[in-house]
Design a protein around this motif. Structure first.
Motif, PDB file in Angstrom:
ATOM      1  N   LYS A 312       0.827  -1.205   0.000  1.00 20.60           N
ATOM      2  CA  LYS A 312       0.000   0.000   0.000  1.00 20.60           C
ATOM      3  C   LYS A 312       0.865   1.261   0.000  1.00 20.60           C
ATOM      4  CE  LYS A 312      -2.527   1.173   3.654  1.00 20.60           C
ATOM      5  NZ  LYS A 312      -3.688   1.172   4.586  1.00 20.60           N
ATOM      6  N   TYR A 331      -2.104  -1.385  -4.846  1.00 19.93           N
ATOM      7  CA  TYR A 331      -3.277  -1.447  -3.961  1.00 19.93           C
ATOM      8  C   TYR A 331      -3.914  -2.831  -4.027  1.00 19.93           C
ATOM      9  CZ  TYR A 331      -3.065   3.670  -3.649  1.00 19.93           C
ATOM     10  OH  TYR A 331      -2.672   4.974  -3.427  1.00 19.93           O
ATOM     11  N   SER A 334      -1.866  -5.218  -2.050  1.00 20.32           N
ATOM     12  CA  SER A 334      -2.147  -4.997  -0.623  1.00 20.32           C
ATOM     13  C   SER A 334      -3.440  -5.681  -0.204  1.00 20.32           C
ATOM     14  CB  SER A 334      -2.235  -3.489  -0.338  1.00 20.32           C
ATOM     15  OG  SER A 334      -2.733  -3.254   0.958  1.00 20.32           O
ATOM     16  N   THR A 345      -7.432   1.300   1.866  1.00 16.77           N
ATOM     17  CA  THR A 345      -6.887   0.803   0.603  1.00 16.77           C
ATOM     18  C   THR A 345      -7.970   0.746  -0.463  1.00 16.77           C
ATOM     19  OG1 THR A 345      -5.397  -0.583   1.926  1.00 16.77           O
ATOM     20  CG2 THR A 345      -5.464  -1.009  -0.430  1.00 16.77           C
TER      21      THR A 345
END
Length: 450
Positions: A312, A331, A334, A345
């Motif tokens: 992230k 992202y 993550s 996120t």
């Protein structure tokens, strides 16, 4: 003459009779020995069933039969100790040691009393005696020095034990406590320099010295030790930390990447150092995007790291630079790892897709998130925003009005909701409500600037 003879004979017989009375019959000696043994075994029996008072009574009687018996004194000490009668316990053990100073168990008894009473100074004197029997008691001495704040003596002893029998976690903890006080660091630095000269292939000494120099902000000295480490142990994983930086500064990407991967895969190297190396490579990759695949591989080393959601953070780096595709990629990594604040996120991911005007994705993603997080107003907002852009104003209005109910003390979000509702009503031809929501947004903007 005959009378004189009888008088002499009578005196001789009298003297013999006195001598006979003064001697102990063999049966009497045996009786005393048997009585001593009975009393001694009685004391052991009573001690075994925790009748320590009765055991002491039996031992006192036995002591009268054998006044200077070290074993009796030792047993008395053990019983007094069990009763927490520490003075008598210590005196008894001390008496036993005075009779037989070569028996280490008598000294151990004295040490046990010192430990129970937390008389550390007394304990140090006794433990120094026990070291004569067995050097392993030096471990206890180190602890006693720590307990009495004799840190310089403790550090010297720890250094000796580290060199002779190897390091232990406890001693390393003691050392860190001592070295947290700066005045002792020079002693340890001198010791480590000496150890490196004696044992150039012992990696831990280099690392400890690097740590101390770094802690004191002596980076040049720390780097010098890293270079020595690299020469002495070329395969050291720690040496790769410096090599990575050197290769990166020289723009030698293949070698820098190789060194980086060794560091990131190492179980020895501190996580903070790994994060710093990744951040340096991230900046390098921003200038040299052809190494993007290597960056993604590097991020993969942190997928189980619970301390920092590195994927992230990399996504945010690209987000700030408006590199939306790269941001989205990280992202998604993550989210697949399931680490950190997933709501944040998801919002970052929705914003990145919004910047790319991928409104079909934004809407479908936002709707799924509304089902999962029904009280999170941001997801309603993105659903409404996407539908406005898709010219489906009625659906946009419905989602925005539902989400507005959940907005609490978030001025920026409230402004955005009012703007999007104004857009929705404009698309529906309700210009009165359009102006109402735009005016509300303008008023909130003025309030924000105050």
């Amino acid at each position: 003459m005959q009378k004189k003879f009888f008088i002499i004979l009578f005196l001789v017989l009298q003297s013999k009779s006195a001598l006979l009375w003064a001697q102990v019959e063999p049966e009497e000696i045996k009786l005393d020995t048997d009585q001593f043994q009975e009393l001694f075994y009685e004391s052991l029996l009573q001690k075994g069933i925790e009748n320590y008072d009765k055991a002491i009574v039996a031992l006192d009687k036995a002591s009268k039969l054998k006044p200077n018996d070290a074993t009796v004194s030792f047993e008395l000490g053990k019983n007094y100790l069990a009763l927490k009668d520490y003075k008598n316990a210590y005196d008894s053990f001390e008496s036993a040691a005075a009779i037989d100073p070569k028996n280490k168990w008598f000294w151990i008894g004295m040490y046990d009393v010192s430990y129970e009473t937390k008389n550390l100074s007394q304990g140090i004197a006794i433990i120094n005696k026990l070291i004569e029997f067995d050097p392993k008691y030096k471990e206890d001495l180190a602890s006693l020095y720590m307990g009495t704040n004799q840190f310089e003596k403790a550090l010297v002893l720890i250094q000796e034990l580290d060199e002779t029998i190897g390091k232990t976690d406890r001693r390393e903890l003691y050392k860190s406590q001592i070295l947290s006080q700066g005045k002792f660091q020079n002693i340890e630095i001198s010791n480590l320099i000496s150890q490196i000269e004696k044992y150039p292939n012992e990696e831990s000494n280099y690392l400890s010295l690097i740590f101390l120099y770094s802690k004191n902000n002596e980076e040049a000295k720390a780097f010098e030790i890293v270079q020595k480490l690299e020469k002495a142990i070329p395969n050291s994983e720690w040496a790769q930390v410096t090599l990575f930086k050197t290769y990166l500064d020289n723009n030698d990407a293949p070698k820098a990447i190789k060194a980086m991967n060794i560091v990131l895969a190492s179980a020895k190297i501190d996580t903070k150092i790994k994060h710093r190396i990744l951040n340096e490579f991230l900046i390098f990759t921003d200038i040299n995007p052809q190494y993007g695949a290597d960056l993604q591989k590097a991020v993969g080393y942190f997928e189980n790291d619970k301390t920092v959601d590195e994927a992230k953070e990399v996504g945010k780096f690209f987000h700030v630079k408006k590199q939306w595709e790269n941001a989205i990629k990280y992202y998604e990594i993550s989210l697949s790892n399931g680490l950190g604040d997933t709501i944040e996120t998801h919002l970052l991911l929705l914003q990145a897709h919004t910047e790319l005007r991928q409104f079909d994705f934004v809407f479908s993603k936002a709707i799924a998130l509304v089902d999962t997080f029904p009280t999170q107003p941001q997801f309603y907002y993105y659903a409404g925003l996407a539908k406005n852009q898709m010219k489906e104003f009625k659906k946009a209005k419905d989602f925005l009005e539902m989400g507005m109910d959940y907005v609490v003390e978030n001025l920026d979000l409230e402004i955005n909701f009012n703007i999007q509702l104004g857009e929705a009503y404009n698309g529906l031809g309700d210009f009165k409500k359009k102006e109402q929501y735009f005016s509300k947004a303008n008023q909130l903007l003025k309030d924000k600037k105050r």
